[in-house]
Design a protein around this motif. Structure first.
Motif, PDB file in Angstrom:
ATOM      1  N   ILE A  81       0.846  -1.192   0.000  1.00 21.06           N
ATOM      2  CA  ILE A  81       0.000   0.000   0.000  1.00 21.06           C
ATOM      3  C   ILE A  81       0.887   1.249   0.000  1.00 21.06           C
ATOM      4  CG2 ILE A  81      -1.746   1.294   1.296  1.00 21.06           C
ATOM      5  CD1 ILE A  81      -2.614  -1.392   2.529  1.00 21.06           C
ATOM      6  N   ARG A  82       0.489   2.266  -0.776  1.00 25.48           N
ATOM      7  CA  ARG A  82       1.186   3.550  -0.786  1.00 25.48           C
ATOM      8  C   ARG A  82       0.222   4.655  -0.390  1.00 25.48           C
ATOM      9  NH1 ARG A  82       6.303   2.797  -0.257  1.00 25.48           N
ATOM     10  NH2 ARG A  82       6.608   4.980  -0.809  1.00 25.48           N
ATOM     11  N   ALA A  83       0.749   5.652   0.308  1.00 28.40           N
ATOM     12  CA  ALA A  83      -0.083   6.758   0.789  1.00 28.40           C
ATOM     13  C   ALA A  83       0.624   8.089   0.582  1.00 28.40           C
ATOM     14  CB  ALA A  83      -0.403   6.568   2.267  1.00 28.40           C
ATOM     15  N   ALA A  84      -0.176   9.115   0.363  1.00 28.30           N
ATOM     16  CA  ALA A  84       0.346  10.477   0.227  1.00 28.30           C
ATOM     17  C   ALA A  84      -0.702  11.447   0.732  1.00 28.30           C
ATOM     18  CB  ALA A  84       0.702  10.787  -1.220  1.00 28.30           C
ATOM     19  N   THR A  85      -0.250  12.603   1.165  1.00 29.10           N
ATOM     20  CA  THR A  85      -1.158  13.632   1.635  1.00 29.10           C
ATOM     21  C   THR A  85      -0.646  14.977   1.127  1.00 29.10           C
ATOM     22  OG1 THR A  85      -2.228  14.559   3.613  1.00 29.10           O
ATOM     23  CG2 THR A  85       0.068  13.878   3.843  1.00 29.10           C
ATOM     24  N   ASN A  86      -1.171  16.074   1.656  1.00 26.93           N
ATOM     25  CA  ASN A  86      -0.637  17.393   1.326  1.00 26.93           C
ATOM     26  C   ASN A  86      -0.171  18.078   2.598  1.00 26.93           C
ATOM     27  OD1 ASN A  86      -3.151  17.796   2.383  1.00 26.93           O
ATOM     28  ND2 ASN A  86      -4.004  18.826   0.583  1.00 26.93           N
ATOM     29  N   VAL A  94      -6.001  13.057   1.782  1.00 22.37           N
ATOM     30  CA  VAL A  94      -5.169  11.860   1.901  1.00 22.37           C
ATOM     31  C   VAL A  94      -5.548  10.905   0.774  1.00 22.37           C
ATOM     32  CG1 VAL A  94      -4.563   9.863   3.320  1.00 22.37           C
ATOM     33  CG2 VAL A  94      -4.952  12.097   4.401  1.00 22.37           C
ATOM     34  N   CYS A  95      -4.551  10.412   0.039  1.00 25.03           N
ATOM     35  CA  CYS A  95      -4.780   9.448  -1.039  1.00 25.03           C
ATOM     36  C   CYS A  95      -4.010   8.173  -0.725  1.00 25.03           C
ATOM     37  CB  CYS A  95      -4.315  10.002  -2.377  1.00 25.03           C
ATOM     38  SG  CYS A  95      -5.154  11.528  -2.885  1.00 25.03           S
ATOM     39  N   VAL A  96      -4.683   7.041  -0.802  1.00 26.24           N
ATOM     40  CA  VAL A  96      -4.076   5.750  -0.486  1.00 26.24           C
ATOM     41  C   VAL A  96      -4.410   4.778  -1.606  1.00 26.24           C
ATOM     42  CG1 VAL A  96      -3.874   3.885   1.200  1.00 26.24           C
ATOM     43  CG2 VAL A  96      -4.414   6.213   1.972  1.00 26.24           C
ATOM     44  N   TYR A  97      -3.389   4.089  -2.125  1.00 28.84           N
ATOM     45  CA  TYR A  97      -3.610   3.101  -3.185  1.00 28.84           C
ATOM     46  C   TYR A  97      -3.319   1.704  -2.662  1.00 28.84           C
ATOM     47  CZ  TYR A  97      -2.959   0.301  -7.400  1.00 28.84           C
ATOM     48  OH  TYR A  97      -3.042  -0.700  -8.350  1.00 28.84           O
ATOM     49  N   THR A  98      -4.253   0.788  -2.912  1.00 34.84           N
ATOM     50  CA  THR A  98      -4.029  -0.615  -2.630  1.00 34.84           C
ATOM     51  C   THR A  98      -4.178  -1.405  -3.924  1.00 34.84           C
ATOM     52  OG1 THR A  98      -4.824  -2.598  -1.479  1.00 34.84           O
ATOM     53  CG2 THR A  98      -6.453  -0.863  -1.898  1.00 34.84           C
ATOM     54  N   PRO A  99      -3.193  -2.246  -4.267  1.00 30.72           N
ATOM     55  CA  PRO A  99      -3.262  -3.005  -5.513  1.00 30.72           C
ATOM     56  C   PRO A  99      -4.165  -4.233  -5.451  1.00 30.72           C
ATOM     57  CG  PRO A  99      -1.170  -3.392  -4.424  1.00 30.72           C
ATOM     58  CD  PRO A  99      -1.885  -2.370  -3.610  1.00 30.72           C
ATOM     59  N   VAL A 100      -4.674  -4.543  -4.269  1.00 31.79           N
ATOM     60  CA  VAL A 100      -5.631  -5.637  -4.103  1.00 31.79           C
ATOM     61  C   VAL A 100      -6.737  -5.166  -3.161  1.00 31.79           C
ATOM     62  CG1 VAL A 100      -3.916  -7.455  -4.469  1.00 31.79           C
ATOM     63  CG2 VAL A 100      -4.355  -6.635  -2.148  1.00 31.79           C
ATOM     64  N   LEU A 130      -8.333   3.280  -4.934  1.00 30.99           N
ATOM     65  CA  LEU A 130      -7.769   4.373  -4.148  1.00 30.99           C
ATOM     66  C   LEU A 130      -8.776   4.844  -3.118  1.00 30.99           C
ATOM     67  CD1 LEU A 130      -6.582   5.223  -7.393  1.00 30.99           C
ATOM     68  CD2 LEU A 130      -5.062   6.264  -5.701  1.00 30.99           C
ATOM     69  N   LEU A 131      -8.295   4.972  -1.904  1.00 30.29           N
ATOM     70  CA  LEU A 131      -9.067   5.566  -0.822  1.00 30.29           C
ATOM     71  C   LEU A 131      -8.727   7.051  -0.783  1.00 30.29           C
ATOM     72  CD1 LEU A 131     -10.733   5.530   1.858  1.00 30.29           C
ATOM     73  CD2 LEU A 131      -8.579   4.901   3.013  1.00 30.29           C
ATOM     74  N   ILE A 132      -9.749   7.887  -0.844  1.00 29.28           N
ATOM     75  CA  ILE A 132      -9.550   9.339  -0.832  1.00 29.28           C
ATOM     76  C   ILE A 132     -10.247   9.922   0.390  1.00 29.28           C
ATOM     77  CG2 ILE A 132      -9.761  11.486  -2.119  1.00 29.28           C
ATOM     78  CD1 ILE A 132      -8.183   9.394  -3.644  1.00 29.28           C
ATOM     79  N   LEU A 133      -9.501  10.601   1.230  1.00 28.98           N
ATOM     80  CA  LEU A 133     -10.063  11.290   2.403  1.00 28.98           C
ATOM     81  C   LEU A 133      -9.900  12.784   2.198  1.00 28.98           C
ATOM     82  CD1 LEU A 133      -8.551   9.133   5.310  1.00 28.98           C
ATOM     83  CD2 LEU A 133     -10.687   8.776   4.065  1.00 28.98           C
ATOM     84  N   GLU A 134     -11.003  13.517   2.256  1.00 30.96           N
ATOM     85  CA  GLU A 134     -10.968  14.964   2.073  1.00 30.96           C
ATOM     86  C   GLU A 134     -11.566  15.639   3.301  1.00 30.96           C
ATOM     87  OE1 GLU A 134     -11.718  16.007  -2.402  1.00 30.96           O
ATOM     88  OE2 GLU A 134     -12.889  14.216  -1.907  1.00 30.96           O
ATOM     89  N   LEU A 135     -10.822  16.582   3.844  1.00 31.15           N
ATOM     90  CA  LEU A 135     -11.242  17.257   5.057  1.00 31.15           C
ATOM     91  C   LEU A 135     -12.552  17.994   4.830  1.00 31.15           C
ATOM     92  CD1 LEU A 135     -10.130  17.660   7.940  1.00 31.15           C
ATOM     93  CD2 LEU A 135      -9.198  19.848   7.150  1.00 31.15           C
ATOM     94  N   LYS A 136     -13.520  17.710   5.651  1.00 27.04           N
ATOM     95  CA  LYS A 136     -14.817  18.385   5.549  1.00 27.04           C
ATOM     96  C   LYS A 136     -14.728  19.714   6.267  1.00 27.04           C
ATOM     97  CE  LYS A 136     -19.770  17.807   6.267  1.00 27.04           C
ATOM     98  NZ  LYS A 136     -20.857  16.970   6.817  1.00 27.04           N
ATOM     99  N   LYS A 137     -15.035  20.782   5.529  1.00 24.81           N
ATOM    100  CA  LYS A 137     -14.908  22.124   6.101  1.00 24.81           C
ATOM    101  C   LYS A 137     -16.265  22.653   6.507  1.00 24.81           C
ATOM    102  CE  LYS A 137     -10.843  23.069   3.265  1.00 24.81           C
ATOM    103  NZ  LYS A 137     -10.215  23.944   2.250  1.00 24.81           N
TER     104      LYS A 137
END
Length: 475
Positions: free
Chosen positions: A399-404, A410-416, A468-475
């Motif tokens: 699994i790979r993850a990145a944010t800003n 937050v973006c997370v990729y899982t190949p399975v 891809l799991l995408i988490l976006e801060l709710k404002k």
């Protein structure tokens, strides 16, 4: 869960805008040194297709068809070579011309370059940029090709580079030296340096330059501190599935000085895994008729026991790389790079003709990759594996993850399809909107909002494979 498909109108609008901006603006390295951008500061979406034999094999009608299809699919860069690897010096192009007089780089055949001009201009009219290799690496002394005569010397390398730089200095081109060869002697290094020096003198140093190495190598090994190398290229290649391209990315992020980077040749869709081993077992004459036909189309897939790379392998390297800091992605298809078709010379047997392969799944899914890069701001992503909670093994499930910077996305990729556990450490008033992005079909599924603290568990939708799991801060 509500299901929202990628907005096709948005994609079409992005492509239309991209075409309208098909001017000769040159790309520059961003101040962050993590990607390239336009002079106005707009991050450039680098999604390349590999068309090594484009200048050498296709006529103008075929060029138009190929480039138009790739533009509509969302590609932005086309990789190709002027002095092609396979009989590129002796086998004429579609109009009967070879590139050099007497195979001398200091004596280019201008009639050959009229076709090069056409391809460059056509690409520009479609809003595409060409990443052009002046020559394939087999024309410069190297251990892989052995002791024989080579056409390049330091002197004519400079002359040839100056000719190219001057002729195309106002075109939207990125220059790529090398070509699947490593630098294993001082003479070769001097020749590449002189070729780069000539290009920069000819174009007033207005165009970016990189270097394409052999498999599982990097331009950084020889040229990282060279002033002409604007960004690094590495090649994960075609030897096995799930090669950890993210480790190459991690290594490049640690280099000093910092330079942008990308995988210039991950596994091509439809190419036999470790093809060279199978093709060396028996002579081509023995294999014709039993494994592939005379036009290079495979008729016995079972001969290649390790199988073929698929669109899933393409997606895996694409998203692993982007979430590990790569500036873009390079796609390739085994039939397209060499333009396999009836009556055309071929190198590696293929499952399809190049026309059929243009719409293979991996190529059609590029529009979803572009949508992801546009929608979730690839240029602001910061790799962050500390977000992954628990054991994260190397291999097919990594699994790979990145944010800003402010962790608002937050973006997370899982190949399975597997449970993802993130170490979010949320404060009491922090709420993330949860989405799942399917890179196969471009679908977005919205999940429940996240409000809990500490390790948080996420379960991908059952219908998705890699996602891809995408988490976006709710404002």
């Amino acid at each position: 869960m509500a299901i929202i498909k990628s907005v096709w109108i948005t994609i079409c609008m992005l492509i239309v805008v991209h075409v309208q901006v098909g001017s000769a603006q040159q790309l520059v390295v961003a101040p962050s040194k993590n990607y390239v951008q336009t002079p106005e500061g707009k991050p450039f979406i680098w999604i390349g297709d590999t068309a090594w034999e484009l200048f050498h094999k296709l006529n103008r009608e075929e060029v138009d068809h190929y480039l138009t299809v790739r533009m509509k699919q969302g590609f932005t860069v086309i990789y190709t070579v002027i002095l092609a690897e396979h009989e590129g010096l002796t086998l004429p192009n579609a109009y009967g011309e070879v590139p050099l007089y007497r195979q001398d780089p200091a004596k280019p055949n201008l009639r050959y370059f009229e076709h090069v001009d056409y391809v460059i201009n056509k690409a520009q009219s479609l809003g595409l940029r060409l990443a052009i290799l002046p020559t394939w690496g087999n024309n410069v002394q190297n251990a892989r090709d052995g002791k024989r005569s080579y056409i390049f010397t330091p002197k004519n390398a400079y002359q040839y580079g100056h000719f190219l730089g001057d002729r195309y200095k106002d075109k939207p081109i990125i220059w790529v030296l090398g070509g699947d060869r490593n630098v294993d002697n001082d003479q070769a290094r001097l020749i590449w340096d002189k070729l780069a020096e000539g290009v920069r003198a000819g174009n007033d140093a207005k165009q970016l330059i990189s270097y394409h190495p052999a498999g599982e190598s990097s331009s950084a090994y020889w040229f990282h501190k060279s002033t002409w190398l604007d960004f690094n290229m590495y090649q994960t290649g075609h030897a096995r599935r799930s090669i950890p391209g993210y480790q190459y990315a991690e290594a490049h992020r640690l280099l000093d000085p910092q330079k942008a980077f990308l995988d210039a040749e991950p596994a091509y869709e439809d190419i036999p895994i470790k093809f060279w081993e199978y093709l060396s077992k028996r002579s081509p004459e023995e294999l014709i008729g039993s494994v592939f036909d005379t036009s290079g189309i495979i008729i016995n897939r079972d001969y290649f026991e390790a199988g073929f790379f698929t669109d899933k392998d393409v997606r895996q390297q694409a998203y692993w790389g982007l979430l590990s800091g790569a500036m873009g992605f390079s796609y390739g298809n085994n039939a397209v790079w060499q333009f396999v078709g009836t009556g055309k010379k071929w190198v590696i047997p293929s499952l399809y003709t190049w026309q059929e392969a243009l719409t293979r799944p991996g190529a059609e899914q590029i529009k979803h990759l572009r949508f992801f890069m546009e929608r979730w701001g690839f240029s602001t992503r910061i790799p962050d594996q500390s977000l992954i909670y628990g054991i994260n093994r190397h291999g097919t499930s990594h699994i790979r993850a990145a944010t800003n910077a402010d962790k608002s996305c937050v973006c997370v990729y899982t190949p399975v399809n597997q449970v993802i556990v993130l170490n979010l450490s949320l404060s009491a008033d922090t709420v993330y909107k949860v989405s799942w992005f399917d890179p196969r079909h471009g679908e977005i599924q919205h999940g429940e909002k996240v409000v809990s603290n500490g390790p948080v568990e996420f379960n991908p939708p059952a219908a998705m494979d890699d996602c891809l799991l995408i988490l976006e801060l709710k404002k």
